[in-house]
Write an enzyme that holds these catalytic residues in place. Structure first.
Site, PDB file in Angstrom:
ATOM      1  NE  ARG A 177      -3.102  -0.307   3.058  1.00 30.27           N
ATOM      2  CZ  ARG A 177      -4.295  -0.870   2.823  1.00 30.27           C
ATOM      3  NH1 ARG A 177      -5.225  -0.185   2.198  1.00 30.27           N
ATOM      4  NH2 ARG A 177      -4.557  -2.088   3.253  1.00 30.27           N
ATOM      5  NE  ARG A 208      -8.593  -0.439   0.648  1.00 30.47           N
ATOM      6  CZ  ARG A 208      -8.757   0.540   1.527  1.00 30.47           C
ATOM      7  NH1 ARG A 208      -9.264   1.694   1.144  1.00 30.47           N
ATOM      8  NH2 ARG A 208      -8.426   0.376   2.781  1.00 30.47           N
ATOM      9  CE1 TYR A 263     -10.667  -5.587   3.728  1.00 33.40           C
ATOM     10  CE2 TYR A 263     -10.150  -3.878   2.139  1.00 33.40           C
ATOM     11  CZ  TYR A 263      -9.965  -5.148   2.623  1.00 33.40           C
ATOM     12  OH  TYR A 263      -9.061  -5.979   2.014  1.00 33.40           O
ATOM     13  CB  CYS A 310     -28.088  -4.911  -8.938  1.00 28.92           C
ATOM     14  SG  CYS A 310     -28.623  -4.047 -10.407  1.00 28.92           S
TER      15      CYS A 310
HETATM   16  N1  PLP Z   1       3.134  -9.142   3.129  1.00 31.40           N
HETATM   17  C1  PLP Z   1       2.109  -9.952   3.417  1.00 31.40           C
HETATM   18  C2  PLP Z   1       2.399 -11.342   3.834  1.00 31.40           C
HETATM   19  C3  PLP Z   1       0.792  -9.486   3.338  1.00 31.40           C
HETATM   20  O1  PLP Z   1      -0.227 -10.294   3.631  1.00 31.40           O
HETATM   21  C4  PLP Z   1       0.563  -8.142   2.931  1.00 31.40           C
HETATM   22  C5  PLP Z   1      -0.807  -7.608   2.857  1.00 31.40           C
HETATM   23  O2  PLP Z   1      -1.630  -7.736   3.689  1.00 31.40           O
HETATM   24  C6  PLP Z   1       1.663  -7.343   2.624  1.00 31.40           C
HETATM   25  C7  PLP Z   1       2.932  -7.868   2.725  1.00 31.40           C
HETATM   26  C8  PLP Z   1       1.492  -5.935   2.170  1.00 31.40           C
HETATM   27  O3  PLP Z   1       0.879  -5.141   3.096  1.00 31.40           O
HETATM   28  P1  PLP Z   1       0.693  -3.590   2.820  1.00 31.40           P
HETATM   29  O4  PLP Z   1       0.065  -3.439   1.503  1.00 31.40           O
HETATM   30  O5  PLP Z   1      -0.162  -3.133   3.917  1.00 31.40           O
HETATM   31  O6  PLP Z   1       2.064  -2.968   2.870  1.00 31.40           O
END
Ligand code: PLP
Length: 433
Positions: free
Chosen positions: A293, A329, A333, A359
């Site tokens: 992210r 999202r 969530y 829908c």
């Molecule tokens: N590594 C693992 C094992 C993950 O499950 C995730 C995502 O949940 C990530 C890395 C990446 O997380 P983020 O996108 O929050 O940095």
């Protein structure tokens, strides 16, 4: 043309690559109106500069260390995005055979790939071993045994690290919190030493490290440092038992700003991590990180057109052409994404729910948003670079959106909008009576 004085230009996460100029939204050197006109909507637009500068921030903070940033490609697995990160010197964190093939296709070096996930199949393990990936992050004792068997059948040894579950609360949404004892992920802290002893006894495995990932959209340093301390305690115990752990993989999870969150910067997270590692005498250990992210989330927007306005006695709706299938999202969530007009208008805002055409009552992108908007306007859903396109679906037989990458004054279509025949390409006509 300058924006009239009365038009407030809203806050937009993702600056400086996403910015206001002449009263309208630009991504780097290109006005978003031009992109929407050229490529149509719904349209994901990404700033190459924003992605590169996030990767560079990790790399600068890790300079002089033995470290590798493995982009967690589940956040956004579009090939051109992967190519960008491969060229920027990143490795990849994958969670499926499909992600492995995508990473290879994008030019990733297999040695720089780590394979996470609780449910790897034998076929996925075999393929990953054949191409020579850097490490399997193993999540259960049962998986250790299967991987050992698959590796021995191929006449090789699988490089493994165990994902341990430090039982730390990442204080994030329950669906993206992964480091608590009740989560399905990882091996419980108290079982880790026995699991390592077992791994070290299996001839098809070679222990190369230890791994943890406590969750996603983490906005404070404390859970990271707590998890690090817990994992370092384990490292010390496991090495005292005679099992070397050359690398430490601290996963991903750093949060971004969607609304008013103030997560640690990349520099402060890495700085605090390195300081703690040094303080505990682990500064020389090879370090892996798996950010997703924080590399792409604020680098992207989703541009959508207002199809209809609908005002009612209790609620007003802006019905737009992007829905929960494009950007899941909020539905999944209850997540917040800022929504801004691409070219803000003067006037008194109305409070709207911004909803899609799917829908389902759950098909909303934003609730109670004060906006001046009318049919035909373009809106930008902010912070849409991560976990949006990669989670998109064909629900309601809607083709997936197009994606465009902007670099300076230039834009490139990196994924064409799907056409109806893309929807049924793998289907077969009814052949039974
Ligand atoms: N590594 C693992 C094992 C993950 O499950 C995730 C995502 O949940 C990530 C890395 C990446 O997380 P983020 O996108 O929050 O940095």
């Amino acid at each position: 043309m300058s924006a009239p004085e009365s038009v407030a230009l809203p806050f937009l996460p993702g600056s400086p690559h996403l910015h206001w100029r002449d009263g309208e939204l630009w991504v780097e050197g290109v006005p978003v109106t031009e992109l929407a006109r050229t490529y149509g909507t719904p349209l994901f637009v990404y700033s190459a500069g924003a992605m590169r500068s996030a990767a560079a921030a990790y790399q600068r903070a890790l300079a002089g260390r033995d470290a590798l940033v493995c982009y967690a490609m589940k956040a956004n697995a579009t090939l051109a995005v992967l190519e960008l990160f491969a060229r920027a010197g990143c490795g990849f964190d994958i969670v499926s055979g499909g992600e492995l093939e995508r990473a290879l296709r994008a030019g990733a070096e297999p040695q720089r790939i780590v394979f996470s996930g609780v449910g790897k199949t034998r076929a996925e393990m075999r393929r990953a071993l054949e191409v020579g990936i850097g490490c399997f992050n193993v999540e259960s004792l049962a998986e250790l045994d299967v991987l050992d068997e698959v590796a021995r059948a191929l006449g090789c040894r699988a490089p493994v690290s165990l994902r341990v579950n430090p039982d730390v609360d990442a204080r994030t949404h329950p669906y993206i919190s992964t480091g608590l004892r009740d989560n399905k992920f990882g091996i419980a802290h108290e079982q880790a030493l026995a699991a390592y002893r077992h791994a070290a006894s299996l001839p098809g495995l070679e222990v190369v490290g230890i791994d943890c990932h406590i969750g996603s959209q983490i906005t404070t340093l404390e859970p990271y440092l707590d998890a690090l301390d817990r994992v370092l305690d384990l490292v010390e115990q496991i090495e005292a038992a005679g099992i070397a752990l050359p690398h430490l993989d601290l996963g991903g999870g750093l949060g971004i700003t969607y609304r008013d969150e103030t997560p640690p910067t990349i520099e402060s997270l890495i700085g605090a991590t390195l300081q703690r590692l040094d303080a505990r005498g682990h500064g020389q250990r090879r370090l892996l990180l798996e950010p997703g992210r924080s590399l792409v989330g604020n680098a992207g927007i989703c541009v959508t057109e207002v199809l209809y306005t609908k005002t009612g006695p209790h609620k007003n709706f802006l019905i737009v052409d992007a829905g929960m299938n494009d950007l899941p999202r909020p539905a999944m969530y209850g997540a917040y994404h800022a929504i801004v007009p691409v070219r803000p208008r003067a006037g008194t805002p109305t409070v709207w729910d911004v909803v899609g055409p799917v829908c389902e009552s759950g098909d909303w992108l934003g609730r109670d948003r004060a906006l001046v908007a009318q049919a035909g306007d373009w809106l930008a859903v902010a912070s849409a670079g991560a976990y949006c396109m990669s989670m998109a679906s064909h629900y309601n037989s809607r083709g997936r959106a197009a994606e465009v990458l902007v670099s300076g004054p230039r834009s490139q279509l990196i994924r064409a909008r799907e056409v109806p025949s893309d929807l049924w390409r793998q289907e077969r006509a009814l052949a039974l009576d």
